[in-house]
Design a protein around this motif. Structure first.
Motif, PDB file in Angstrom:
ATOM      1  N   PHE A 278      34.215  35.489  24.788  1.00 57.21           N
ATOM      2  CA  PHE A 278      34.698  33.798  25.126  1.00 57.21           C
ATOM      3  C   PHE A 278      35.863  33.774  25.921  1.00 57.21           C
ATOM      4  N   ILE A 279      35.948  32.498  27.153  1.00 60.55           N
ATOM      5  CA  ILE A 279      36.524  32.601  27.698  1.00 60.55           C
ATOM      6  C   ILE A 279      38.168  30.950  27.380  1.00 60.55           C
TER       7      ILE A 279
ATOM      8  N   GLN B 223      23.763  43.119  34.376  1.00 58.18           N
ATOM      9  CA  GLN B 223      24.350  41.967  34.620  1.00 58.18           C
ATOM     10  C   GLN B 223      23.738  40.910  33.864  1.00 58.18           C
TER      11      GLN B 223
ATOM     12  N   PHE C 293      33.279  30.727  36.857  1.00 54.29           N
ATOM     13  CA  PHE C 293      34.260  31.357  36.725  1.00 54.29           C
ATOM     14  C   PHE C 293      33.946  33.110  37.521  1.00 54.29           C
TER      15      PHE C 293
ATOM     16  N   PRO D 275      26.583  36.006  24.742  1.00 53.87           N
ATOM     17  CA  PRO D 275      28.309  35.133  25.382  1.00 53.87           C
ATOM     18  C   PRO D 275      27.700  34.022  25.742  1.00 53.87           C
TER      19      PRO D 275
HETATM   20  N1  SAH Z   1      26.864  38.672  32.717  1.00 55.51           N
HETATM   21  C1  SAH Z   1      27.373  38.848  31.760  1.00 55.51           C
HETATM   22  C2  SAH Z   1      29.299  38.584  32.066  1.00 55.51           C
HETATM   23  C3  SAH Z   1      29.456  39.649  32.602  1.00 55.51           C
HETATM   24  S1  SAH Z   1      31.598  38.907  33.091  1.00 55.51           S
HETATM   25  C4  SAH Z   1      27.556  37.059  30.981  1.00 55.51           C
HETATM   26  O1  SAH Z   1      26.715  36.094  31.868  1.00 55.51           O
HETATM   27  O2  SAH Z   1      28.381  36.494  29.734  1.00 55.51           O
HETATM   28  C5  SAH Z   1      31.365  39.221  31.386  1.00 55.51           C
HETATM   29  C6  SAH Z   1      33.144  39.143  30.817  1.00 55.51           C
HETATM   30  O3  SAH Z   1      34.346  38.862  31.207  1.00 55.51           O
HETATM   31  C7  SAH Z   1      32.127  37.268  31.005  1.00 55.51           C
HETATM   32  O4  SAH Z   1      31.657  37.264  30.153  1.00 55.51           O
HETATM   33  C8  SAH Z   1      33.811  36.586  30.387  1.00 55.51           C
HETATM   34  O5  SAH Z   1      33.320  36.200  29.557  1.00 55.51           O
HETATM   35  C9  SAH Z   1      34.838  37.138  31.387  1.00 55.51           C
HETATM   36  N2  SAH Z   1      34.921  36.808  32.541  1.00 55.51           N
HETATM   37  C10 SAH Z   1      34.370  36.916  33.649  1.00 55.51           C
HETATM   38  N3  SAH Z   1      34.901  36.081  34.261  1.00 55.51           N
HETATM   39  C11 SAH Z   1      36.098  36.070  33.982  1.00 55.51           C
HETATM   40  C12 SAH Z   1      36.933  35.329  34.383  1.00 55.51           C
HETATM   41  N4  SAH Z   1      37.467  34.849  36.031  1.00 55.51           N
HETATM   42  N5  SAH Z   1      38.918  35.299  33.810  1.00 55.51           N
HETATM   43  C13 SAH Z   1      38.021  35.630  32.454  1.00 55.51           C
HETATM   44  N6  SAH Z   1      36.840  36.509  31.665  1.00 55.51           N
HETATM   45  C14 SAH Z   1      36.250  36.013  32.348  1.00 55.51           C
END
Ligand code: SAH
Ligand code: SF4
Ligand code: F3S
Length: 466
Positions: A324-325, A219, A181, A283
């Motif tokens: 969370f997604i 990150q 994602f 996460p």
């Molecule tokens: N490196 C961290 C997260 C970085 S991005 C990890 O691995 O957990 C921060 C947060 O944004 C993520 O944990 C995720 O929940 C959310 N996120 C990232 N891409 C997304 C997307 N395409 N749609 C919705 N939420 C997203």
């Protein structure tokens, strides 16, 4: 007195305004950009209309975040025009993850932009600004061969002090995980870890300027594996032990961690280091194995739960937070129920949750089984209700406890200061502004919507009234 203090704020003192979106790494980067420009005589301003150079440090993580940049550029166009009518120029730059992802396209959509610069090339910012000032439209998104951290200067002591008693320190950048994602591996490039000595020197500089708490950033911060002074490769647990030896540095935190990279040494650091705060942002994104697999997270829900148990047995008072997604392509009602169940089991102190946003170039966006928007909304509502309840329960459980509080900044009312609890909650207490930077013992008396209230314990009351 330093050279810059002697300089009168005359004609050649230029001003830069930086607006930051996105994660803490962007907050850190914005300061580094300001520091690099300070060498060229740029002073930061918090008034965009006063800026000779206006920089947007952008985020590409979700569609809304990226679109904000273009609406902001619309407003800036008017600002630039107003300044032009007064015969004053305003250069506009776009930095950060949108800059890296869209490059030239930004100038095509918003011709007022003079400069586009990606996160790997901030050490080239002063030269890029000079070129743009010469009339060139500059797009600097090629990954530089040199390590930018070798070239970015640390701020003067008084500038560090003006930023407060807590600071961020990026130790790792980029990501090799490629969750299906996520845009980060494309915008920030592959993983780079800074060497131990560079990190220790930066931390020492921060502490000498009055910083008491440092949050290490990456990150994938717990994937950090840097070269040690002994030429061995160190892990994050070992780095934290080294940093904990710095006198005057009272508190350490780190974020964001991936469950796959929580090794025994890091868990051991939580057990052994009093300076390492009992709070962990870990996460999990989803609680269904099918969704975790489709997301390429490379662990199961059960792996995560067992990891949480190991961490809690090493540090029983640790508070967990998560991301969370909801509505990743293919997520069924049953998958979503699994996420709720995982949350019930873990009991989070805090969490961030999002509707899945398809991002260009990522595998998730290509899938045909996208979840309908209204289903995502309903799931998000249920998930957030549960997480809100857990956050409130956690805050309530803090009432009556005694904690050490690092006093960070003035509160809203006179005579109040704000600090953070070990678990990162804002805490409001009656104290004197001369105490900023001190750690005092307080008792939590009340939990508000987003912060806790506390009273200083007897030993500290004397110092408040002195
Ligand atoms: N490196 C961290 C997260 C970085 S991005 C990890 O691995 O957990 C921060 C947060 O944004 C993520 O944990 C995720 O929940 C959310 N996120 C990232 N891409 C997304 C997307 N395409 N749609 C919705 N939420 C997203
Ligand atoms: Fe994105 Fe996954 Fe990397 Fe985190 S681990 S930055 S979510 S690709
Ligand atoms: Fe956003 Fe880039 Fe951070 S996409 S979340 S600013 S790494």
């Amino acid at each position: 007195m330093s050279e810059t203090e002697q300089q009168s704020p005359g004609e050649n003192m230029r001003k830069v305004f930086v607006k930051t979106y996105g994660c803490q790494m962007n907050v850190y980067d914005s300061d580094r950009m300001a520091d690099a420009l300070a060498r060229d005589g740029y002073q930061t301003t918090d008034k965009p209309e006063d800026a000779d150079l206006l920089l947007l440090n952008t985020c590409h993580i979700r569609e809304k975040a990226a679109e904000k940049v273009y609406s902001e550029l619309g407003r800036i166009r008017q600002l630039k025009q107003a300044r032009a009518e007064q015969g004053r120029d305003m250069m506009v730059g776009v930095a950060g993850c949108v800059a890296q992802a869209e490059g030239q396209e930004i100038i095509r959509r918003a011709p007022i932009v003079d400069l586009v610069i990606g996160p790997q090339t901030y050490h080239l910012l002063p030269q890029a600004v000079a070129r743009a000032r010469g009339g060139e439209k500059v797009v600097e998104t090629e990954y530089a061969i040199e390590d930018k951290f070798d070239h970015l200067p640390q701020a003067e002591k008084k500038v560090i002090a003006s930023r407060g008693v807590t600071a961020f320190l990026t130790v790792q950048e980029g990501c090799d995980k490629f969750c299906t994602f996520c845009v980060v591996p494309y915008t920030r490039g592959s993983e780079v870890s800074r060497p131990v000595e560079q990190i220790v020197a930066e931390a020492q500089g921060l502490v000498e300027a009055g910083v008491r708490e440092i949050t290490l950033l990456g990150q994938n911060v717990n994937a950090w594996h840097g070269e040690g002074p002994d030429n061995r490769e160190w892990g994050l647990g070992e780095l934290l032990r080294r940093l904990a030896e710095i006198d005057g540095l009272e508190r350490l935190r780190y974020t964001t961690s991936h469950p796959r990279d929580m090794d025994d040494a890091l868990i051991g650091a939580h057990r052994d280091l009093g300076k390492l705060m009992p709070y962990l942002h870990l996460p999990v994104q989803a609680g269904s194995d099918a969704v975790l697999k489709a997301m390429n997270r490379r662990h199961t829900a059960d792996d995560y739960l067992r990891l949480v148990e190991r961490i809690r047995s090493a540090r029983p008072d640790i508070a967990l937070s998560g991301d969370f997604i909801v509505g990743f392509p293919g997520e069924s009602d049953a998958d979503f129920e699994d996420t709720l169940r995982l949350i019930e089991t873990v009991r989070y102190a805090q969490a961030f949750s999002f509707k899945y946003s398809p991002r260009p170039g990522t595998p998730g966006a290509e899938r045909e089984d996208q979840v309908a928007e209204d289903v995502k909304s309903q799931r998000l509502e249920r998930l957030q209700a549960l997480l809100r309840k857990q956050q409130t329960d956690f805050a309530q459980s803090c009432v009556g406890t005694e904690i050490d509080l690092l006093l960070e900044k003035p509160g809203k009312l006179p005579g109040q200061l704000i600090g953070r609890s070990p678990w990162l909650q804002p805490v409001i207490v009656d104290a004197n502004s001369s105490q900023i930077g001190e750690i005092i013992r307080v008792r939590i008396t009340q939990a508000g919507a987003n912060s806790l209230f506390a009273e200083p314990l007897r030993a500290d009351i004397g110092s408040v009234t002195v």
